[in-house]
Design a protein around this motif. Structure first.
Motif, PDB file in Angstrom:
ATOM      1  N   VAL A  49     -11.094 -47.513 -13.812  1.00  0.00           N
ATOM      2  CA  VAL A  49     -10.546 -46.401 -13.405  1.00  0.00           C
ATOM      3  C   VAL A  49     -11.133 -46.272 -11.952  1.00  0.00           C
ATOM      4  CG1 VAL A  49      -9.908 -44.029 -13.653  1.00  0.00           C
ATOM      5  CG2 VAL A  49      -9.657 -45.519 -15.599  1.00  0.00           C
ATOM      6  N   THR A  50     -12.433 -46.425 -11.704  1.00  0.00           N
ATOM      7  CA  THR A  50     -12.957 -46.168 -10.619  1.00  0.00           C
ATOM      8  C   THR A  50     -12.597 -47.084  -9.567  1.00  0.00           C
ATOM      9  OG1 THR A  50     -14.875 -45.189 -11.814  1.00  0.00           O
ATOM     10  CG2 THR A  50     -15.088 -45.783  -9.488  1.00  0.00           C
ATOM     11  N   GLU A  51     -12.557 -48.363  -9.981  1.00  0.00           N
ATOM     12  CA  GLU A  51     -12.340 -49.612  -9.140  1.00  0.00           C
ATOM     13  C   GLU A  51     -10.867 -49.935  -8.830  1.00  0.00           C
ATOM     14  OE1 GLU A  51     -14.599 -52.686 -10.484  1.00  0.00           O
ATOM     15  OE2 GLU A  51     -14.286 -54.214  -8.592  1.00  0.00           O
ATOM     16  N   TYR A  52      -9.891 -49.420  -9.886  1.00  0.00           N
ATOM     17  CA  TYR A  52      -8.342 -49.990  -9.723  1.00  0.00           C
ATOM     18  C   TYR A  52      -7.418 -48.998  -9.813  1.00  0.00           C
ATOM     19  CZ  TYR A  52     -10.710 -54.335 -11.001  1.00  0.00           C
ATOM     20  OH  TYR A  52     -11.646 -55.607 -10.912  1.00  0.00           O
ATOM     21  N   GLY A  53      -8.051 -47.750 -10.274  1.00  0.00           N
ATOM     22  CA  GLY A  53      -6.939 -46.801 -10.494  1.00  0.00           C
ATOM     23  C   GLY A  53      -6.398 -46.595 -11.951  1.00  0.00           C
ATOM     24  N   TYR A  54      -5.521 -45.678 -12.338  1.00  0.00           N
ATOM     25  CA  TYR A  54      -5.261 -45.395 -13.603  1.00  0.00           C
ATOM     26  C   TYR A  54      -4.048 -46.681 -13.917  1.00  0.00           C
ATOM     27  CZ  TYR A  54      -7.130 -40.780 -14.366  1.00  0.00           C
ATOM     28  OH  TYR A  54      -7.880 -39.696 -14.480  1.00  0.00           O
ATOM     29  N   ILE A  55      -3.048 -46.896 -12.889  1.00  0.00           N
ATOM     30  CA  ILE A  55      -2.111 -47.885 -13.138  1.00  0.00           C
ATOM     31  C   ILE A  55      -2.701 -49.356 -13.068  1.00  0.00           C
ATOM     32  CG2 ILE A  55       0.024 -49.031 -12.253  1.00  0.00           C
ATOM     33  CD1 ILE A  55       0.641 -46.504 -13.618  1.00  0.00           C
TER      34      ILE A  55
ATOM     35  N   ILE B  72      -4.349 -49.925 -16.560  1.00  0.00           N
ATOM     36  CA  ILE B  72      -3.196 -50.274 -17.636  1.00  0.00           C
ATOM     37  C   ILE B  72      -3.159 -51.889 -17.323  1.00  0.00           C
ATOM     38  CG2 ILE B  72      -1.262 -49.912 -18.377  1.00  0.00           C
ATOM     39  CD1 ILE B  72      -1.699 -46.795 -17.681  1.00  0.00           C
TER      40      ILE B  72
ATOM     41  N   ARG C 124       5.136 -45.597 -18.452  1.00  0.00           N
ATOM     42  CA  ARG C 124       4.894 -44.201 -17.602  1.00  0.00           C
ATOM     43  C   ARG C 124       5.222 -42.862 -18.405  1.00  0.00           C
ATOM     44  NH1 ARG C 124       4.048 -44.026 -11.922  1.00  0.00           N
ATOM     45  NH2 ARG C 124       3.752 -46.128 -11.179  1.00  0.00           N
TER      46      ARG C 124
ATOM     47  N   HIS D  33     -17.308 -47.813 -21.059  1.00  0.00           N
ATOM     48  CA  HIS D  33     -17.787 -48.007 -19.393  1.00  0.00           C
ATOM     49  C   HIS D  33     -16.830 -49.129 -18.806  1.00  0.00           C
ATOM     50  CE1 HIS D  33     -21.176 -45.682 -19.052  1.00  0.00           C
ATOM     51  NE2 HIS D  33     -21.451 -46.187 -20.367  1.00  0.00           N
TER      52      HIS D  33
ATOM     53  N   ALA E 245     -13.886 -46.844 -17.783  1.00  0.00           N
ATOM     54  CA  ALA E 245     -14.472 -45.939 -16.707  1.00  0.00           C
ATOM     55  C   ALA E 245     -14.634 -46.647 -15.517  1.00  0.00           C
ATOM     56  CB  ALA E 245     -15.491 -45.077 -17.246  1.00  0.00           C
ATOM     57  N   ASN E 246     -15.110 -47.817 -15.365  1.00  0.00           N
ATOM     58  CA  ASN E 246     -15.386 -48.539 -14.214  1.00  0.00           C
ATOM     59  C   ASN E 246     -14.156 -48.910 -13.714  1.00  0.00           C
ATOM     60  OD1 ASN E 246     -18.159 -48.174 -14.194  1.00  0.00           O
ATOM     61  ND2 ASN E 246     -18.653 -50.187 -15.315  1.00  0.00           N
TER      62      ASN E 246
END
Lengths: 342, 285
Positions: free
Chosen positions: B91-97, B100, B121, B85, B88-89
């Motif tokens: 990624v929703t809030e900040y995106g993939y980069i 990371i 990358r 979580h 997942a949270n």
């Protein structure tokens, strides 16, 4: 012959749809499309699926039977329209469109072209909510008096976040993202809302979009109830969606894990006692062949694939139903402006 | 592996049966001491392995174990990463980069030999290694003989058929941590086949195994077939089917599947812990 599928948009939902589609025994996932190079690079390195930056090229090069569209909401309209014109069946992420004009056009086009169309309101495939729908239809709690539809979660945890979900022009915000689920459940289980009153859209941590939505909804059958949604509530570990329905003969509280039924008198036909009966997801979950994050995500794709195979339009989560949810979102936005807080 | 592994769902408000129970758990285990007390009760009845996610609060538990070395002599932790979580949270809030950047400590990324994020990358194996190291940091100095990949990630990789990632993970865990890699999955038969296909033999696979067939994708029969015929080291989880089964009935069923090496379960009270452990010893000796 296996069906050929593609996925556009490889964010959290799209990548999960891709994994589920990829394991379906009647499907070949042949192509995926995204504009983020890091995601495509991962696919390039570890899989044999064909990759596209441009969805139009994907449709031109691939002879797809269906496509899953999981891009930001603003992009649903052009992409779904393109797919339908190419005679490709579509499973689209929720909410359907930015407004009901776009949605109506797509819904008519899908029907005109005889294509299977479905929107990913996955709660409709959760065993407890299906059971709730059945129980309400069968009238176990008698004439309905009131309902509360709620969803809480902790998606937004600080003021810095900045993906498309915090941009109103992209279809971000709690009303589109979170409340749409609850509206859709209310609409399909209890009745279609025709009016919104007393709407409050509150910003808590976000700058450009609402983080909480409260509204009083009146349904076509005259019943009224309350919508309460907040996506920056840290007391929830993950999204928790629930419906509470009060009737003259009892009450039902339902979420994704359990359904609690209270009856004033026993219901022999349903095997329900007087007082509380609790039914759990362990008995109600829809069996699936592949599990990722919840049976419902696989079950909805299984259903979509089966509809394509049988050439039979879905009765669950059709464009028409999702379009109606968009219309309720519009009612809520309009009312919030009237309340002078939108 | 020990026959009985103690789980952590109850500490972090994870109930697969009831959101209400989740909230009660969140209230009960608000303080780290309340978690430590339950772990100590489990130790008293002889459960010396704690299998836990890389939830941020686990780092406090690790601090306690390190500070009381003698008391926890021989105590083992099986980390399970990542805490899904959290990612997942993010990624929703900040995106993939953004995710990371958030979860790989700046100095780790900055000191990355060939030029930070731009290099990451293109080199996903190094990225995976960095993420594993970031998650493992909290366990420094603690015995972690088995290190698991969590089911959401395992099943995502499995569904996307990116099977070579498992091979890289397997290799890195053995090399860097001198530990055995383990895999949690909701799709055990498919996972076994996938690991076999890349030459990972006799893997540790933790999956739902219960009399009800709950969360046993594809059905109970194929699970039973794999448990009887295939060569791997099965751990049974969700053995009570989220509480739908009574402990005796649940463990008696597991007793009919003799290849199960360990049982993972979590409980909050000493009585429950003791009862379940005794049942496992009785029926799965």
């Amino acid at each position: 012959m296996k069906l050929k599928g593609g996925v556009i948009g490889l964010g959290k939902m799209g990548i999960s749809h891709a994994a589920i589609v990829g394991t379906h025994p009647s499907v070949d996932l042949v192509a995926v499309c995204d504009t983020t190079s890091i995601v495509l690079d991962v696919f390039k390195k570890f899989s044999n699926i064909r990759l596209y930056h441009d969805y139009i090229k994907m449709f031109e090069n691939e002879n797809l039977d269906f496509v899953v569209i999981a891009t930001p909401t603003r992009l649903h309209y052009p992409m779904v329209k393109y797919a339908l014109n190419k005679k490709v069946n579509v499973l689209c992420e929720k909410p359907f469109c930015m407004n009901s004009i776009e949605g109506s056009e797509l819904e008519q086009l899908a029907v005109k072209n005889g294509l299977i169309n479905q929107v990913s309101y996955h709660n409709q495939f959760i065993g407890t909510f299906r059971e709730l729908k059945r129980l309400i239809k069968s009238g176990v709690i008698g004439e309905l008096v009131h309902f509360t539809g709620e969803a809480y979660g902790n998606v937004i945890t600080d003021e810095k976040g900045g993906t498309w979900r915090s941009d109103p022009k992209e279809g971000g915000g709690c009303l589109f993202d979170y409340a749409s689920h609850v509206i859709n459940l209310v609409q399909e289980i209890i009745g279609r809302p025709v009016r919104a009153n007393g709407t409050l859209r509150k910003k808590i941590l976000s700058k450009g979009v609402d983080d909480a939505v409260y509204s009083m909804l009146t349904l076509e059958n005259g019943l009224s109830g309350v919508l309460m949604v907040n996506w920056c509530d840290q007391t929830y570990r993950k999204m928790s969606t629930s419906l509470t329905i009060q009737g003259k003969k009892g009450k039902i509280i339902c979420d994704a894990t359990e359904i609690k039924i209270y009856l004033h008198e026993p219901q022999i036909r349903e095997g329900l006692d007087k007082g509380w009966t609790i039914k759990y997801i362990t008995d109600l979950a829809i069996p699936v062949n592949f599990y990722l994050r919840g049976e419902e995500y696989s079950a909805q794709i299984d259903h979509f694939i089966e509809c394509i195979a049988q050439k039979k339009q879905t009765e669950i989560n059709s464009f028409e139903q999702a379009l109606y949810t968009d219309k309720v979102i519009e009612m809520i936005i309009k009312d919030s402006k009237l309340q002078n807080n939108g | 592996m020990d026959k009985v592994l103690f789980g952590d769902n109850q500490f972090f408000a994870v109930s697969h049966m009831s959101d209400e129970k989740s909230r009660q758990q969140a209230i009960r285990f608000k303080d780290d001491n309340s978690i430590i007390n339950v772990l100590d009760q489990a130790r008293c009845v002889g459960i010396n392995t704690f299998m836990c996610t890389t939830h941020e609060r686990i780092s406090n538990i690790c601090d306690h174990i390190r500070a009381n070395k003698e008391k926890y002599e021989g105590y083992k932790i099986y980390p399970c990463m990542p805490y899904a979580h959290k990612f997942a949270n993010a990624v929703t809030e900040y995106g993939y980069i953004g995710t990371i950047k958030k979860y790989i400590p700046g100095n780790l990324l900055g000191s990355f030999a060939k030029g930070g994020l731009a290099f990451v990358r293109k080199d996903f194996i190094s990225l995976m290694e960095l993420l594993v190291d970031a998650e493992m940091k909290m366990f420094k100095g603690i015995d972690t003989p088995v290190i698991f990949l969590q089911n959401v990630l395992v099943d995502l990789i499995l569904g996307l058929k990116m099977i070579t990632v498992f091979k890289e993970y397997d290799h890195y865990i053995r090399k860097r941590y001198n530990a055995e890699p383990g895999y949690i999955t909701m799709n055990m038969p498919a996972m076994y086949d996938a690991l076999s296909s890349v030459g990972i033999n006799n893997p540790i696979i933790c999956s739902s195994i219960n009399k009800l067939g709950f969360r046993m994708s594809g059905g109970k029969e194929i699970y039973e077939k794999y448990l009887a015929e295939k060569q791997f080291r099965p751990i049974a989880m969700q053995v009570l089917a989220a509480g739908a089964l009574k402990p005796k009935e649940a463990i008696e069923y597991l007793g009919k599947l003799p290849r199960i090496e360990s049982v993972l379960f979590g409980a909050s009270s000493r009585n429950h812990i003791q009862e379940t452990k005794e049942l496992i010893e009785k029926y799965m000796a």
